[in-house]
Design an enzyme around this catalytic site. Sequence first.
Site, mmCIF file in Angstrom:
data_model
loop_
_atom_site.group_PDB
_atom_site.id
_atom_site.type_symbol
_atom_site.label_atom_id
_atom_site.label_comp_id
_atom_site.label_asym_id
_atom_site.label_seq_id
_atom_site.Cartn_x
_atom_site.Cartn_y
_atom_site.Cartn_z
ATOM 1 N N ASP A 92 1.793 2.211 3.193
ATOM 2 C CA ASP A 92 1.356 3.485 3.794
ATOM 3 C C ASP A 92 1.202 4.493 4.656
ATOM 4 O O ASP A 92 1.015 6.173 4.957
ATOM 5 C CB ASP A 92 -0.389 3.300 2.529
ATOM 6 C CG ASP A 92 -1.013 4.856 2.958
ATOM 7 O OD1 ASP A 92 -1.326 4.773 1.471
ATOM 8 O OD2 ASP A 92 -2.184 4.576 3.293
ATOM 9 N N LYS A 93 0.780 3.776 5.496
ATOM 10 C CA LYS A 93 0.201 4.334 7.146
ATOM 11 C C LYS A 93 1.640 5.227 7.213
ATOM 12 O O LYS A 93 1.701 6.148 8.129
ATOM 13 C CB LYS A 93 -0.634 3.326 8.041
ATOM 14 C CG LYS A 93 -1.658 3.406 7.240
ATOM 15 C CD LYS A 93 -2.331 1.900 8.642
ATOM 16 C CE LYS A 93 -3.439 1.058 7.846
ATOM 17 N NZ LYS A 93 -4.337 1.980 6.737
ATOM 18 N N ASP A 151 -0.886 0.685 -4.758
ATOM 19 C CA ASP A 151 -2.112 1.047 -5.027
ATOM 20 C C ASP A 151 -2.297 2.306 -5.626
ATOM 21 O O ASP A 151 -3.112 3.323 -5.733
ATOM 22 C CB ASP A 151 -3.522 0.677 -4.070
ATOM 23 C CG ASP A 151 -2.818 0.972 -2.588
ATOM 24 O OD1 ASP A 151 -1.650 1.777 -2.252
ATOM 25 O OD2 ASP A 151 -3.916 1.253 -1.838
ATOM 26 N N HIS A 152 -0.929 3.278 -5.375
ATOM 27 C CA HIS A 152 -1.129 4.802 -5.562
ATOM 28 C C HIS A 152 0.223 5.483 -5.498
ATOM 29 O O HIS A 152 1.218 3.979 -4.876
ATOM 30 C CB HIS A 152 -1.907 5.738 -4.663
ATOM 31 C CG HIS A 152 -2.252 4.705 -3.317
ATOM 32 N ND1 HIS A 152 -1.586 5.844 -1.700
ATOM 33 C CD2 HIS A 152 -3.629 4.117 -2.381
ATOM 34 C CE1 HIS A 152 -1.184 5.665 -0.886
ATOM 35 N NE2 HIS A 152 -2.350 4.669 -1.079
ATOM 36 N N HIS A 193 2.344 8.568 5.647
ATOM 37 C CA HIS A 193 1.855 9.650 6.229
ATOM 38 C C HIS A 193 2.361 10.191 7.323
ATOM 39 O O HIS A 193 2.292 11.238 7.598
ATOM 40 C CB HIS A 193 -0.237 8.679 5.697
ATOM 41 C CG HIS A 193 -0.806 8.491 4.883
ATOM 42 N ND1 HIS A 193 -1.007 9.918 4.523
ATOM 43 C CD2 HIS A 193 -1.390 8.008 4.873
ATOM 44 C CE1 HIS A 193 -1.875 9.229 3.299
ATOM 45 N NE2 HIS A 193 -2.511 7.569 3.655
ATOM 46 N N THR A 219 -7.810 -1.642 1.694
ATOM 47 C CA THR A 219 -7.569 -2.628 0.784
ATOM 48 C C THR A 219 -8.183 -3.719 0.940
ATOM 49 O O THR A 219 -8.665 -5.204 -0.086
ATOM 50 C CB THR A 219 -6.425 -2.631 0.826
ATOM 51 O OG1 THR A 219 -5.568 -1.308 0.311
ATOM 52 C CG2 THR A 219 -5.214 -3.451 -0.611
ATOM 53 N N ASP A 268 1.354 -1.475 -0.247
ATOM 54 C CA ASP A 268 0.398 0.009 -0.265
ATOM 55 C C ASP A 268 0.937 1.357 0.364
ATOM 56 O O ASP A 268 2.301 1.251 0.894
ATOM 57 C CB ASP A 268 -1.287 -0.072 1.650
ATOM 58 C CG ASP A 268 -2.411 0.536 1.364
ATOM 59 O OD1 ASP A 268 -1.733 2.285 1.144
ATOM 60 O OD2 ASP A 268 -3.566 0.486 1.060
ATOM 61 N N HIS A 283 -0.817 11.631 -0.122
ATOM 62 C CA HIS A 283 -0.628 10.139 -1.722
ATOM 63 C C HIS A 283 -0.221 11.283 -2.597
ATOM 64 O O HIS A 283 -0.934 12.169 -2.530
ATOM 65 C CB HIS A 283 -2.144 9.590 -1.735
ATOM 66 C CG HIS A 283 -2.741 8.734 -1.593
ATOM 67 N ND1 HIS A 283 -3.941 8.045 -1.280
ATOM 68 C CD2 HIS A 283 -2.135 7.876 0.598
ATOM 69 C CE1 HIS A 283 -3.924 7.051 0.094
ATOM 70 N NE2 HIS A 283 -3.182 7.738 0.453
ATOM 71 N N SER A 313 -7.308 4.830 -1.294
ATOM 72 C CA SER A 313 -6.830 2.671 -1.613
ATOM 73 C C SER A 313 -8.323 2.342 -1.321
ATOM 74 O O SER A 313 -8.637 0.996 -2.296
ATOM 75 C CB SER A 313 -6.296 2.307 0.216
ATOM 76 O OG SER A 313 -4.437 3.012 -0.184
ATOM 77 N N ARG A 334 -15.619 3.838 2.875
ATOM 78 C CA ARG A 334 -14.460 3.306 4.116
ATOM 79 C C ARG A 334 -14.585 3.349 5.702
ATOM 80 O O ARG A 334 -14.246 2.578 5.474
ATOM 81 C CB ARG A 334 -12.952 3.764 3.215
ATOM 82 C CG ARG A 334 -12.765 5.439 3.992
ATOM 83 C CD ARG A 334 -11.843 5.457 3.167
ATOM 84 N NE ARG A 334 -10.201 4.731 3.421
ATOM 85 C CZ ARG A 334 -9.362 4.529 3.031
ATOM 86 N NH1 ARG A 334 -8.978 5.084 1.857
ATOM 87 N NH2 ARG A 334 -8.251 3.523 3.487
ATOM 88 N N GLU A 342 -1.666 -7.559 2.164
ATOM 89 C CA GLU A 342 -1.349 -6.598 1.463
ATOM 90 C C GLU A 342 -0.102 -5.719 3.132
ATOM 91 O O GLU A 342 -0.448 -6.457 4.162
ATOM 92 C CB GLU A 342 -2.512 -5.560 1.719
ATOM 93 C CG GLU A 342 -2.380 -3.988 2.146
ATOM 94 C CD GLU A 342 -3.425 -3.157 2.477
ATOM 95 O OE1 GLU A 342 -3.977 -3.451 3.297
ATOM 96 O OE2 GLU A 342 -2.619 -1.868 2.239
ATOM 97 N N ASP A 402 -9.839 -1.982 6.566
ATOM 98 C CA ASP A 402 -9.521 -1.343 6.261
ATOM 99 C C ASP A 402 -10.142 -1.581 4.522
ATOM 100 O O ASP A 402 -9.694 -2.518 3.960
ATOM 101 C CB ASP A 402 -7.886 -0.946 6.563
ATOM 102 C CG ASP A 402 -6.778 0.692 6.110
ATOM 103 O OD1 ASP A 402 -7.521 0.954 6.681
ATOM 104 O OD2 ASP A 402 -5.627 0.548 5.649
#
Length: 464
Positions: free
Chosen positions: A342-343, A384-385, A346, A162, A59, A428, A109, A173, A337, A160
């Site tokens: 990702d987290k 995913d991004h 951030h 994904t 992610d 992102h 996501s 979500r 995943e 979550d």
Amino acid sequence: MTANKRVSTRAKAVGAGVAALALIGTAAAGASPLASNGNGKGYGKGGQQPRNVILLIGDGMGDSEITSTRNYQVGANGRLNLDTLPSTGAYTTYALQKGTNVPDYVTDSAASGTGWATGTKTYNGAISVDTNGKPLPTILERAKAAGYNTGDVSTAEIQDATPAVLGSHVTSRDCKGPSATTAKCPSNAIENGGAGSISEQLMMTRPDVLLGGGKKYLDERVVAGKYAGQTVLDQGRAQGYQVATTAAEMQAAPLGKPLLGAFAPGNLDLEWTGPTPTRTGTPAQRCAVNAKRNPAQPHLSQMTRVALDRLNSLSRDGKGAKGRGGADKKGFFLQVEGASIDKQNHAANPCGQIGENVEFDKAVGLALNYQKQNPNTLVIVTGDHGHTSQIVPTGSTTAGYTATLTTADNAPMTISYATSDVLTGQEHTGTQIRVAAGGPQAGRVSGVTNQTDLFTTMSLALGL
Ligand SMILES: [Zn+2]
């Protein structure tokens, strides 16, 4: 000629140093799952029909994240497991603005996952519903209906985005449990005739293996319908699940029933810790293993190994989704995943991010090793991004926050987070993303494709 010779000699020297450092790094982080994947040997031939599909999602794992992980862990001239996949392409990740066909260039996501799960573009926040909120069948649901065994594994909450896109359909979500669904997704709420929260829907979809965090939502009570007053976890048990809450319980779970693992109230703990970036940077340093990690929680590679073992057994002995009578010899679909790449992007936490990416790469190694034994397996590794982290010149002052790490090359690598002026509110990005594959039909990921094309690739692979 001379220039080439010089480069290759230097590359060799760096490579030798890296091999030694990589061994040290591997020992510190735990046993290496599989260092021996190489040169595409053991991969199935391009045109065959795969029996199994393993999709591994980092992610927020764009090219920058892959490169910084490689530099840190095995050096600039080293190769991660995910680097060894023979077919590589790029895919576009854009979402749509709600209720329209107008691109929203920076996806989340939920919209990106819906893209490969259903083959349809949607708006940010949508979980396998179209841009008007209409539910769309997913790759996992379709695979299960066709008799495949299925798995869904994440280091995040299983609710979550994904993991959720594979087995639930909600308009936001945020509707992870019954209480949020009443407030934020009234059309999905079970008391209004909907299919319920992400948690409730995942219990109904019931993949054979469902592993991750998010137990706090499973402990909520169902507010209407057949399971009213019971917890979602009770509903899961009634649906046939056995439940594991620790790595030991997961390892010991017998094969007879599908396995639900809920190993943390929220997301699983991080693998590594390290420096917090500042406006003026940090001294160069190595990352540390996260001493505060709950040792009862499984690592992503452990969850992946259990998922592969269980799905492999189910699809061999005929006791899988449809095969009580032994007639089912179908393979499996598994998504894994690595969520906190990702987290921690951030959160502007370079060691948090890289530690998760290294663990994710171990899971990739396990999938590739499985493929060596079972060449009729299509393995796909992608993100995913795009995300915020960038490798910038050491000593530079960026508009954001930087920290410097000492890599496996024993060189400084400075990472900048500058997509938000708030340190822990990084965003992102809208760049295209690498998609790599090995095994039968792997060539379908080559070139530039759209994220939704991955749905077609996997559907064709499974003959759906
Ligand atoms: Zn994110």
